[in-house]
Motif scaffolding. Structure first.
Motif, PDB file in Angstrom:
ATOM      1  N   GLU A 258       0.831  -1.215   0.000  1.00  0.00           N
ATOM      2  CA  GLU A 258       0.000   0.000   0.000  1.00  0.00           C
ATOM      3  C   GLU A 258       0.865   1.265   0.000  1.00  0.00           C
ATOM      4  OE1 GLU A 258      -2.692   0.258   3.386  1.00  0.00           O
ATOM      5  OE2 GLU A 258      -1.176  -0.477   4.755  1.00  0.00           O
ATOM      6  N   THR A 259       2.082   1.182   0.543  1.00  0.00           N
ATOM      7  CA  THR A 259       3.010   2.318   0.479  1.00  0.00           C
ATOM      8  C   THR A 259       3.877   2.240  -0.772  1.00  0.00           C
ATOM      9  OG1 THR A 259       3.154   2.286   2.900  1.00  0.00           O
ATOM     10  CG2 THR A 259       4.836   3.552   1.739  1.00  0.00           C
TER      11      THR A 259
ATOM     12  N   ASP B  88      16.136   0.878  -5.047  1.00  0.00           N
ATOM     13  CA  ASP B  88      16.662   1.642  -3.916  1.00  0.00           C
ATOM     14  C   ASP B  88      15.499   1.956  -2.977  1.00  0.00           C
ATOM     15  OD1 ASP B  88      17.516   3.596  -2.143  1.00  0.00           O
ATOM     16  OD2 ASP B  88      18.801   4.580  -3.618  1.00  0.00           O
ATOM     17  N   PRO B  89      15.562   1.472  -1.729  1.00  0.00           N
ATOM     18  CA  PRO B  89      14.426   1.699  -0.822  1.00  0.00           C
ATOM     19  C   PRO B  89      14.095   3.181  -0.657  1.00  0.00           C
ATOM     20  CG  PRO B  89      16.129   0.321   0.242  1.00  0.00           C
ATOM     21  CD  PRO B  89      16.646   0.708  -1.116  1.00  0.00           C
ATOM     22  N   ASN B  90      15.100   4.060  -0.760  1.00  0.00           N
ATOM     23  CA  ASN B  90      14.826   5.499  -0.639  1.00  0.00           C
ATOM     24  C   ASN B  90      13.896   5.998  -1.746  1.00  0.00           C
ATOM     25  OD1 ASN B  90      16.408   5.845   1.647  1.00  0.00           O
ATOM     26  ND2 ASN B  90      18.266   6.189   0.434  1.00  0.00           N
ATOM     27  N   ASP B  91      13.996   5.356  -2.920  1.00  0.00           N
ATOM     28  CA  ASP B  91      13.125   5.742  -4.029  1.00  0.00           C
ATOM     29  C   ASP B  91      11.694   5.276  -3.796  1.00  0.00           C
ATOM     30  OD1 ASP B  91      15.317   6.798  -5.283  1.00  0.00           O
ATOM     31  OD2 ASP B  91      15.615   5.089  -6.622  1.00  0.00           O
ATOM     32  N   VAL B  92      11.564   4.197  -3.028  1.00  0.00           N
ATOM     33  CA  VAL B  92      10.242   3.595  -2.830  1.00  0.00           C
ATOM     34  C   VAL B  92       9.516   4.217  -1.639  1.00  0.00           C
ATOM     35  CG1 VAL B  92       8.993   1.433  -2.384  1.00  0.00           C
ATOM     36  CG2 VAL B  92      11.056   1.421  -3.815  1.00  0.00           C
ATOM     37  N   TYR B  93      10.251   4.349  -0.540  1.00  0.00           N
ATOM     38  CA  TYR B  93       9.601   4.773   0.713  1.00  0.00           C
ATOM     39  C   TYR B  93       9.931   6.210   1.089  1.00  0.00           C
ATOM     40  CZ  TYR B  93       9.069  -0.279   1.093  1.00  0.00           C
ATOM     41  OH  TYR B  93       8.764  -1.586   0.841  1.00  0.00           O
ATOM     42  N   GLY B  94      10.853   6.852   0.337  1.00  0.00           N
ATOM     43  CA  GLY B  94      11.299   8.199   0.694  1.00  0.00           C
ATOM     44  C   GLY B  94      12.461   8.121   1.654  1.00  0.00           C
ATOM     45  N   LYS B  95      13.346   9.085   1.563  1.00  0.00           N
ATOM     46  CA  LYS B  95      14.581   9.084   2.341  1.00  0.00           C
ATOM     47  C   LYS B  95      14.271   9.165   3.828  1.00  0.00           C
ATOM     48  CE  LYS B  95      19.206  10.177   1.138  1.00  0.00           C
ATOM     49  NZ  LYS B  95      19.967  10.420  -0.080  1.00  0.00           N
ATOM     50  N   GLY B  96      14.909   8.269   4.584  1.00  0.00           N
ATOM     51  CA  GLY B  96      14.751   8.318   6.044  1.00  0.00           C
ATOM     52  C   GLY B  96      13.377   7.898   6.521  1.00  0.00           C
ATOM     53  N   SER B  97      12.559   7.422   5.610  1.00  0.00           N
ATOM     54  CA  SER B  97      11.215   7.030   6.024  1.00  0.00           C
ATOM     55  C   SER B  97      11.275   5.699   6.760  1.00  0.00           C
ATOM     56  CB  SER B  97      10.298   6.900   4.815  1.00  0.00           C
ATOM     57  OG  SER B  97      10.639   5.730   4.089  1.00  0.00           O
TER      58      SER B  97
ATOM     59  N   HIS C  69      11.547  -4.717   2.046  1.00  0.00           N
ATOM     60  CA  HIS C  69      11.615  -3.268   2.230  1.00  0.00           C
ATOM     61  C   HIS C  69      13.049  -2.743   2.157  1.00  0.00           C
ATOM     62  CE1 HIS C  69      12.434  -4.667   6.292  1.00  0.00           C
ATOM     63  NE2 HIS C  69      12.791  -3.459   6.652  1.00  0.00           N
ATOM     64  N   ASP C  70      14.029  -3.654   2.118  1.00  0.00           N
ATOM     65  CA  ASP C  70      15.411  -3.244   1.865  1.00  0.00           C
ATOM     66  C   ASP C  70      15.712  -3.167   0.370  1.00  0.00           C
ATOM     67  OD1 ASP C  70      15.984  -3.024   4.555  1.00  0.00           O
ATOM     68  OD2 ASP C  70      16.910  -5.012   4.720  1.00  0.00           O
ATOM     69  N   GLY C  71      14.730  -3.464  -0.472  1.00  0.00           N
ATOM     70  CA  GLY C  71      14.907  -3.306  -1.918  1.00  0.00           C
ATOM     71  C   GLY C  71      15.318  -4.579  -2.648  1.00  0.00           C
TER      72      GLY C  71
END
Lengths: 137, 137
Positions: free
Chosen positions: B65-66, B123-132, B97-99
């Motif tokens: 969902e995210t 890249d998890p940052n691309d998926v969930y946003g940086k530091g999310s 969630h680690d990509g």
């Protein structure tokens, strides 16, 4: 300074136990899920034979010690959270104490009902003796 | 007379939760393990999309969902004790969630050390946003 989390991290388990999935190294079929504590983990690493902790019997469970249906471990993986273990195994005989190759021998239909989808490999009575208390997780 | 045990039997779970394994329907790769309560189970049956119970967040977790990395369920199995669920899924994107494609991206060596054995899909940052705070089990 903090130490890196242990791998696997048994502190994340429920009652110190982590789920361990056994997957057939050849077919890729998921055979069963059981539980490990640090002692079962260490013995699995040292012997190369899948060893679990039986929650129902409250003791170490050397898979196949009654039935001869052992699991030789060919690879071990852990998940991202280090709280689930995945074993690739070469299974002798049937993984399931009901006599099926895999414990996951029933499919669920869309109405929630269960259907036996596989055929038995062995008669559990032949393996564990009639009326015996076959080991389970 | 006793009723047949429910399938799956959530009374056998810890805190009412049962482990649910997601396996890639195509490759047979084990992707992840998460947890289900009766609500997650019902929603999975009804929608055909894998839905879990997040222990860390204490709420229903509609996988993807995210991230958009949903799991369409093609088959559901239960084990002999009716206390573990096995989903065959068509995974969109990365299950982890680690990509990584699978949460089980690390192998364990005979000395107990862990090695990253797979390559990241995203890249998890691309998926969930940086530091999310990326969702996890």
């Amino acid at each position: 300074m903090t130490d890196a989390p242990a791998i696997p991290d048994f502190s994340r388990g429920v009652d110190g136990l982590l789920p361990a999935i056994a997957q057939d190294a050849g077919s890729g079929r998921v055979l069963m899920l059981a539980w490990m504590n640090p002692q079962a983990w260490q013995e699995t690493l040292e012997t190369g034979q899948a060893t679990y902790w039986s929650r129902s019997r409250g003791k170490l469970w050397r898979k196949g010690e009654t039935s001869g249906h052992r699991q030789r471990v060919t690879e071990i993986r852990v998940d991202c959270d280090a709280d689930t273990i995945l074993l690739s195994v070469e299974q002798t005989g049937a993984a399931c104490h009901d006599g099926y190759a895999s414990c996951f021998y029933r499919t669920i239909q869309s109405d929630g009902s269960a259907t036996v989808a596989d055929s038995r490999l062995v008669d559990p009575n032949d393996v564990y003796g009639k009326g015996s208390d076959a080991p389970s997780a």
